[in-house]
Every structure is written in structure tokens, then in C-alpha cells.
Motif scaffolding. Structure first.
Motif, short mmCIF file in Angstrom:
data_model
loop_
_atom_site.label_atom_id
_atom_site.label_comp_id
_atom_site.label_asym_id
_atom_site.label_seq_id
_atom_site.Cartn_x
_atom_site.Cartn_y
_atom_site.Cartn_z
N UNK A 4 -7.60 1.99 -4.43
CA UNK A 4 -6.20 1.78 -4.08
C UNK A 4 -5.81 0.35 -4.46
N UNK A 31 -1.60 12.86 1.32
CA UNK A 31 -0.91 11.96 2.24
C UNK A 31 -1.24 10.52 1.94
N UNK A 33 -0.54 6.64 3.79
CA UNK A 33 -0.14 6.01 5.05
C UNK A 33 0.20 4.55 4.81
N UNK A 35 0.52 0.96 6.90
CA UNK A 35 0.18 0.26 8.14
C UNK A 35 0.73 -1.16 8.10
N UNK A 48 3.84 8.05 7.61
CA UNK A 48 3.03 8.89 6.74
C UNK A 48 3.93 9.43 5.64
N UNK A 92 -0.45 -2.62 4.61
CA UNK A 92 -1.54 -1.94 3.91
C UNK A 92 -1.21 -0.49 3.69
N UNK A 96 -6.90 9.13 2.23
CA UNK A 96 -8.25 9.66 2.15
C UNK A 96 -8.34 10.60 0.95
N UNK A 102 -12.98 10.28 5.23
CA UNK A 102 -12.98 8.83 5.04
C UNK A 102 -11.61 8.35 4.59
N UNK A 103 -11.08 7.39 5.32
CA UNK A 103 -9.78 6.83 4.99
C UNK A 103 -10.00 5.44 4.40
N UNK A 104 -9.42 5.24 3.22
CA UNK A 104 -9.56 3.99 2.49
C UNK A 104 -8.27 3.20 2.56
N UNK A 105 -8.43 1.89 2.43
CA UNK A 105 -7.28 1.00 2.50
C UNK A 105 -7.10 0.22 1.20
N UNK A 106 -5.84 -0.02 0.89
CA UNK A 106 -5.54 -0.94 -0.19
C UNK A 106 -5.83 -2.37 0.25
N UNK A 107 -5.73 -3.31 -0.69
CA UNK A 107 -6.06 -4.71 -0.37
C UNK A 107 -5.04 -5.40 0.51
N UNK A 110 0.39 -9.53 1.79
CA UNK A 110 0.64 -10.52 2.82
C UNK A 110 2.07 -11.04 2.66
N UNK B 32 -12.81 12.67 15.17
CA UNK B 32 -13.41 11.83 14.13
C UNK B 32 -13.23 10.38 14.52
N UNK B 36 -14.50 0.25 11.28
CA UNK B 36 -14.17 -0.57 10.12
C UNK B 36 -14.55 -2.02 10.38
N UNK B 43 -9.47 -6.33 3.08
CA UNK B 43 -9.04 -5.05 3.63
C UNK B 43 -10.09 -4.51 4.59
N UNK B 44 -9.73 -3.64 5.52
CA UNK B 44 -10.73 -2.98 6.37
C UNK B 44 -11.65 -2.10 5.52
N UNK B 46 -14.76 0.77 5.75
CA UNK B 46 -15.50 1.69 6.61
C UNK B 46 -16.98 1.34 6.59
N UNK B 49 -19.16 6.23 10.52
CA UNK B 49 -18.26 7.12 11.24
C UNK B 49 -19.07 8.22 11.92
N UNK B 102 -5.11 8.01 11.97
CA UNK B 102 -6.03 7.18 12.73
C UNK B 102 -5.26 6.27 13.68
#
Lengths: 114, 114
Positions: A4, A31, A33, A35, A48, A92, A96, A102-107, A110, B32, B36, B43-44, B46, B49, B102
Motif C-alpha cells: 500500500x 474494502x 479503510x 484511519x 470504510x 492511514x 486486507x 491480515x489487515x495491512x496499513x499504508x505508510x 502526516x 479475530x 500490531x 506504519x503499524x 502486524x 494474531x 478492527x
């Protein structure tokens, strides 16, 4: 795993202006998300975003303030509108990959509002 | 909706000691529970889990335990190293409408002292 990317990585903006944050995923996802992470705080879900439908906003977040687009299965934007210093945060995007939890995040982006 | 509480907010341990972070959740339908790690400015990520059909999971120096009856889960880090220093977030996945989302705990700042 999902790769991402987000643009911009950081920005300093003036009060009353708007900023659009872009999020790109390297695979098609259902989907996405968005944050917000305020300084020293945890992650709070803004909304979402599903492709082809209106985003679903969490309590305390409204579409006029945080409009979201989801034009295809790999891309989304979040706009922070009419910004005030209280909007200074890290934003962010997250998703997933299909078939896993597993849910991944972008960098993150800021944002500092003066 | 789901509510996740996390304790402690800060934790300092000597290198080589163990660290334990605890979380409770409110929604018995949550199934689930990821953890993190977020390093400063990153970034967070994982780290481990667990799903509700499992009571414990271990990955090298990291383990997570889940007590569904009591609705709490814990992160255990053994033989801590200075590079374990970071903010750790627990989370629980609940369902809202058609979306899996989440909810995060408030975070634990772990400091491993050399």
C-alpha cells in the motif's frame, strides 16, 4: 501481503483549505479503510470505502468533512476539508488481501494544519 | 459497537526480561485479535494474531493467549531486546453491517532498557 502506498507522505496546510490523500494498493481489494491517528493516540476508523458504493462513516465523522472516493478496486482518496489545527494527525489507509484476515496499513500521511 | 481496553499504557523492562500486555474486548461476537507494533514514524505492522477457535499461538519470542470466556487476550514477549521498543496495539475484529473492521486498543509504549 498487500503493498500500500500513500501520497503525500506529509503536508503542512493552512486553516480553511482542503487536502486530498491518495491510497494505492498493488492488488484488487474489496474494502479499503481510512484511519486517523492523532498525536500519541491510537488508530480511529474514519470510514470504510467500497468500490461502487458510498463510503460508510463511523460515528463522529461526516462525509462533508471527509469525502472519500473509490473509483476502482486498487485506489481510494480521502479529502480533509476546511481544515483546522485539530485535524493535524496521521491519516492511514488500510486493507486486507482476499482470503486472509491480515489487515495491512499504508505508510500514512502526516498532516499539520497551521 | 466493540470496545477494546489495553493495559498498561507504558511498560519498561530490562533487556532479557519478559513483557506482557493485556487487552479486554466487549463484543462476544469478535473472532479475530491481531497485535500490531508501531515504531516511531512508521506504519503499524502486524506481529501476531489469533482467532477465536485457538487459545494460544506462538511465534519465536512472541506469544498471544486468548480467553474467550473472560473476553481478554494478552501479548507475551520473552527475552526482550532493545529493538522490541515500540508502541504495541491490540485490536479486535467485529462485524458492522457487511464490513469487517478492527477496533484498536489505546496502545502500550514498551521500552526495553539495555
Amino acid at each position: 501481503s498487500a503493498v500500500i502506498s500513500q501520497k503525500p507522505s506529509r503536508d503542512i496546510c493552512q486553516r480553511g483549505t482542503s487536502l486530498t490523500i491518495q491510497c494505492q494498493v498493488d492488488s484488487q481489494v474489496t474494502m479499503m479503510f481510512w484511519y486517523r491517528q492523532q498525536p500519541g493516540q491510537s488508530l480511529t476508523l474514519i470510514a470504510t470505502a467500497n468500490q461502487g458504493s458510498e463510503a460508510t462513516y463511523e460515528s463522529g465523522f461526516v462525509i462533508d468533512k471527509f469525502p472519500i472516493s473509490r473509483p476502482n478496486l486498487t485506489f481510494s482518496t480521502l479529502t480533509v476539508s476546511n481544515m483546522s489545527p485539530e485535524d493535524s494527525s496521521i491519516y492511514l489507509c488500510s486493507t486486507w488481501t482476499g482470503g486472509t484476515d491480515t489487515q495491512y496499513f499504508g505508510p500514512g500521511t502526516r498532516l499539520t494544519v497551521l | 459497537g466493540e470496545n477494546v481496553e489495553q493495559h498498561p499504557s507504558t511498560l519498561s523492562v530490562q533487556e532479557g526480561d519478559s513483557a506482557v500486555i493485556k487487552c479486554t474486548y466487549s463484543d462476544s461476537a469478535s473472532n479475530y485479535f491481531p497485535w500490531y507494533k508501531q515504531e516511531l514514524g512508521k506504519r503499524p505492522q502486524l506481529i501476531i494474531d489469533i482467532r477465536s477457535n485457538v487459545g494460544e499461538k506462538k511465534d519465536q519470542r512472541i506469544a498471544v493467549t486468548l480467553n474467550k470466556t473472560a473476553k481478554h487476550f494478552s501479548l507475551h514477549i520473552t527475552e526482550t531486546q532493545p529493538e522490541d521498543s515500540a508502541v504495541y496495539f491490540c485490536a479486535a475484529r467485529s462485524f458492522s453491517g457487511s464490513a469487517r473492521q478492527l477496533t484498536f486498543g489505546s496502545g502500550t509504549q514498551l521500552t526495553v532498557l539495555p
